[in-house]
Design a protein around this motif. Structure first.
Motif, short mmCIF file in Angstrom:
data_model
loop_
_atom_site.label_atom_id
_atom_site.label_comp_id
_atom_site.label_asym_id
_atom_site.label_seq_id
_atom_site.Cartn_x
_atom_site.Cartn_y
_atom_site.Cartn_z
N ALA A 178 82.86 -4.88 24.19
CA ALA A 178 83.34 -5.96 25.04
C ALA A 178 84.86 -5.93 25.13
O ALA A 178 85.45 -6.16 26.20
N GLY A 179 85.53 -5.62 24.01
CA GLY A 179 86.98 -5.51 24.02
C GLY A 179 87.46 -4.39 24.91
O GLY A 179 88.43 -4.55 25.66
N ARG A 180 86.77 -3.24 24.85
CA ARG A 180 87.18 -2.11 25.70
C ARG A 180 86.96 -2.43 27.17
O ARG A 180 87.80 -2.13 28.02
N VAL A 181 85.81 -3.04 27.48
CA VAL A 181 85.53 -3.38 28.88
C VAL A 181 86.56 -4.37 29.39
O VAL A 181 87.08 -4.24 30.51
N LEU A 182 86.88 -5.36 28.58
CA LEU A 182 87.85 -6.36 28.99
C LEU A 182 89.22 -5.74 29.21
O LEU A 182 89.94 -6.07 30.16
N ASP A 183 89.59 -4.82 28.34
CA ASP A 183 90.88 -4.16 28.45
C ASP A 183 90.99 -3.34 29.74
O ASP A 183 92.07 -3.24 30.34
N GLU A 184 89.86 -2.75 30.16
CA GLU A 184 89.88 -1.87 31.33
C GLU A 184 89.34 -2.56 32.60
O GLU A 184 89.21 -1.92 33.64
N ALA A 185 89.01 -3.86 32.50
CA ALA A 185 88.37 -4.57 33.62
C ALA A 185 89.25 -4.56 34.87
O ALA A 185 90.43 -4.90 34.81
N ARG A 186 88.63 -4.18 35.98
CA ARG A 186 89.35 -4.14 37.25
C ARG A 186 88.97 -5.29 38.16
O ARG A 186 89.70 -5.63 39.08
N PRO B 107 75.06 -12.28 36.77
CA PRO B 107 75.19 -12.63 35.34
C PRO B 107 76.03 -13.88 35.11
O PRO B 107 75.93 -14.48 34.05
N LEU B 108 76.85 -14.28 36.10
CA LEU B 108 77.62 -15.49 35.95
C LEU B 108 76.75 -16.74 36.04
O LEU B 108 77.22 -17.84 35.78
N HIS B 109 75.48 -16.57 36.39
CA HIS B 109 74.54 -17.69 36.36
C HIS B 109 74.17 -18.06 34.93
O HIS B 109 73.62 -19.12 34.68
N GLY B 110 74.40 -17.16 33.99
CA GLY B 110 74.06 -17.43 32.60
C GLY B 110 72.80 -16.70 32.16
O GLY B 110 72.27 -15.83 32.85
N ARG B 111 72.30 -17.10 31.00
CA ARG B 111 71.12 -16.45 30.45
C ARG B 111 69.91 -16.70 31.35
O ARG B 111 69.72 -17.79 31.88
N ALA B 112 69.09 -15.68 31.50
CA ALA B 112 67.90 -15.79 32.34
C ALA B 112 66.89 -16.76 31.73
O ALA B 112 66.86 -16.96 30.52
N ALA B 113 66.06 -17.33 32.60
CA ALA B 113 65.03 -18.26 32.14
C ALA B 113 63.67 -17.58 32.04
O ALA B 113 62.80 -18.02 31.29
N LEU B 114 63.48 -16.49 32.80
CA LEU B 114 62.18 -15.81 32.80
C LEU B 114 62.35 -14.41 33.37
O LEU B 114 63.39 -14.07 33.94
N LEU C 176 84.45 -8.05 34.28
CA LEU C 176 84.60 -9.22 33.40
C LEU C 176 83.24 -9.79 33.04
O LEU C 176 83.01 -10.22 31.91
N ALA C 177 82.32 -9.79 34.01
CA ALA C 177 80.96 -10.24 33.72
C ALA C 177 80.31 -9.33 32.68
O ALA C 177 79.54 -9.79 31.83
N THR D 270 91.37 -14.65 37.60
CA THR D 270 92.31 -14.89 36.50
C THR D 270 91.71 -15.83 35.47
O THR D 270 91.80 -15.59 34.26
N GLU D 271 91.10 -16.89 35.93
CA GLU D 271 90.48 -17.84 35.01
C GLU D 271 89.32 -17.20 34.27
O GLU D 271 89.12 -17.41 33.07
N LEU D 272 88.53 -16.41 34.99
CA LEU D 272 87.40 -15.73 34.36
C LEU D 272 87.88 -14.77 33.28
O LEU D 272 87.28 -14.66 32.21
N ARG D 273 88.97 -14.08 33.55
CA ARG D 273 89.51 -13.16 32.55
C ARG D 273 89.97 -13.93 31.31
O ARG D 273 89.73 -13.50 30.18
#
Length: 409
Positions: free
Chosen positions: A283-291, A323-330, A296-297, A245-248
């Motif tokens: 992103a809007g479509r994915v969020l709208d249909e996210a299960r 992907p919730l770790h954030g942007r990759a470093a390498l 959400l990621a 819920t918080e992630l959404r």
């Protein structure tokens, strides 16, 4: 997805697309820039940003002193001192603040950020991208344990943080500070069961709960030290520990923020505006249909691609393993279990360290068709756009998403 977000996705995007053939897209007159945008713009002219609420603690003269202390280091140090409270633009979370500022400064590949802390107003947090080469996190953490700064103000704490970061021995300084803290602990009376204690019969009653508390305290300390990953980005640092819920809720905020950024961008000065608009709509479509969390990621990953397109300097995608770790470093080679070929994937520093040490990295999981929970990338690529693209590691996520929708899948 809230009704407001749906309306913005369905109404704003076509208007922006139509504007591409007429007049540059601009924010409505009188619209104030977002807090993150305002801070980032200020940091482009000075390495120190101080909110008005801290003007007495760090007046302009001290701000100039901090800036002059930073410049000779030659390091990309930025300071953001702003109050953080629950429900504000950063939800009172310094990780979110750091991620948003980093995102707004996406054209600056290397960045060391010193911020105020959301839980302890007199404390500071340190962040560094693309890796912790200067041990910024430990350097800034050490400041809070130095006896010499016990009664110091925010300006003095920040100056010391800059000094320790520039020294490049943050981990050593942190360990020294913790050792001094332990050595300074007052002497105590022997506990039940220890030599010299006559209450030996109390030992079984006291030992078990005391041991349990010690284990919990140690675990909490380790968790708090490791809670902020080396590469926090956008909302990913806090999203890792957040429930769905918080992630959404956070994903909705990021999609809206991308929409605002595309609206404020100028057509003639933003070559990647069309791609950013496409990413925003996707992103809007994915969020709208996210299960679930992987969806959400995916919305957050598309937001990142959109922001990269706006910046005109795309960096590495989000961490392949999670992907919730954030942007990759390498980027690194990785061979999936049961396969001979190696994949070139983008990973965060924590996952890179795990691979180097022959440990299994922390992965994002998804439920398979038979009910099992498996790493998302083990799902057939034909069934999962996230598996097919690796959230941008194997191919641009927007390309994979657009191609799949064109095939009606």
């Amino acid at each position: 997805m809230s009704t407001d977000v749906k309306r913005l996705v369905t109404v704003l995007a076509p208007l922006l697309l139509a504007a591409l053939t007429t007049t540059p897209v601009r924010a409505a007159d009188g619209d104030a820039p977002s807090a993150g945008q305002r801070i980032a713009e200020a940091l482009r002219t000075s390495p120190v940003y101080v909110d008005e609420a801290y003007a007495d603690a760090v007046p302009p003269s001290r701000q100039r002193e901090l800036a002059e202390r930073i410049r000779p280091t030659g390091l990309p140090i930025k300071v953001v001192l702003t109050p953080l409270t629950k429900g504000d633009a950063f939800d009172g979370d310094s990780d979110v603040l750091a991620g948003v500022v980093r995102d707004r400064l996406a054209d600056q590949r290397e960045l060391i950020l010193i911020t105020t802390d959301g839980e302890f107003p007199d404390s500071l947090n340190g962040y560094e991208w693309p890796s912790d080469a200067h041990q910024a996190e430990d350097a800034v953490d050490a400041v809070g344990f130095l006896d010499e700064l016990r009664d110091a103000g925010l300006a003095e704490l920040t100056a010391k943080a800059v000094e320790l970061v520039a020294e490049g021995k943050g981990t050593e300084r942190y360990d020294e500070a913790m050792k001094d803290l332990n050595d300074a602990a007052p002497a105590r009376e022997p506990e039940p069961g220890e030599p010299g204690d006559s209450r030996w019969w109390l030992w079984p009653l006291a030992a078990v709960p005391a041991l349990a508390l010690a284990v919990l305290a140690t675990r909490a300390l380790v968790r708090s030290r490791k809670a902020a990953p080396a590469v926090p980005q956008l909302v990913f640092a806090t999203a890792r520990a957040a429930d769905e819920t918080e992630l959404r809720r956070r994903a909705e905020a990021e999609v809206l923020a991308l929409g605002e950024a595309t609206q404020a961008a100028g057509v003639s000065t933003t070559p990647g505006l069309q791609q950013a608009l496409d990413a925003y709509a996707a992103a809007g479509r994915v969020l709208d249909e996210a299960r679930d969390v992987p969806d959400l990621a995916g919305a957050l990953a598309l937001v990142q691609e959109g922001r990269d397109a706006l910046a005109g300097s795309p960096g590495l995608p989000l961490c392949f393993f999670n992907p919730l770790h954030g942007r990759a470093a390498l980027r690194t080679g990785w061979r999936p279990l049961g396969r001979r070929d190696r994949l070139d994937v983008a990973v965060c520093q924590d996952c890179a360290d795990a691979l180097r040490d022959r440990r299994a990295p922390e992965v994002l999981t998804e439920r398979a068709g038979d009910g099992r929970t498996v790493p998302y990338f083990e799902l057939p690529a034909g069934r999962s756009v996230w598996s097919a693209t690796g959230y941008g590691s194997l191919m641009p996520l927007l390309d994979g998403f657009t191609s799949r929708r064109a095939r009606g899948r």
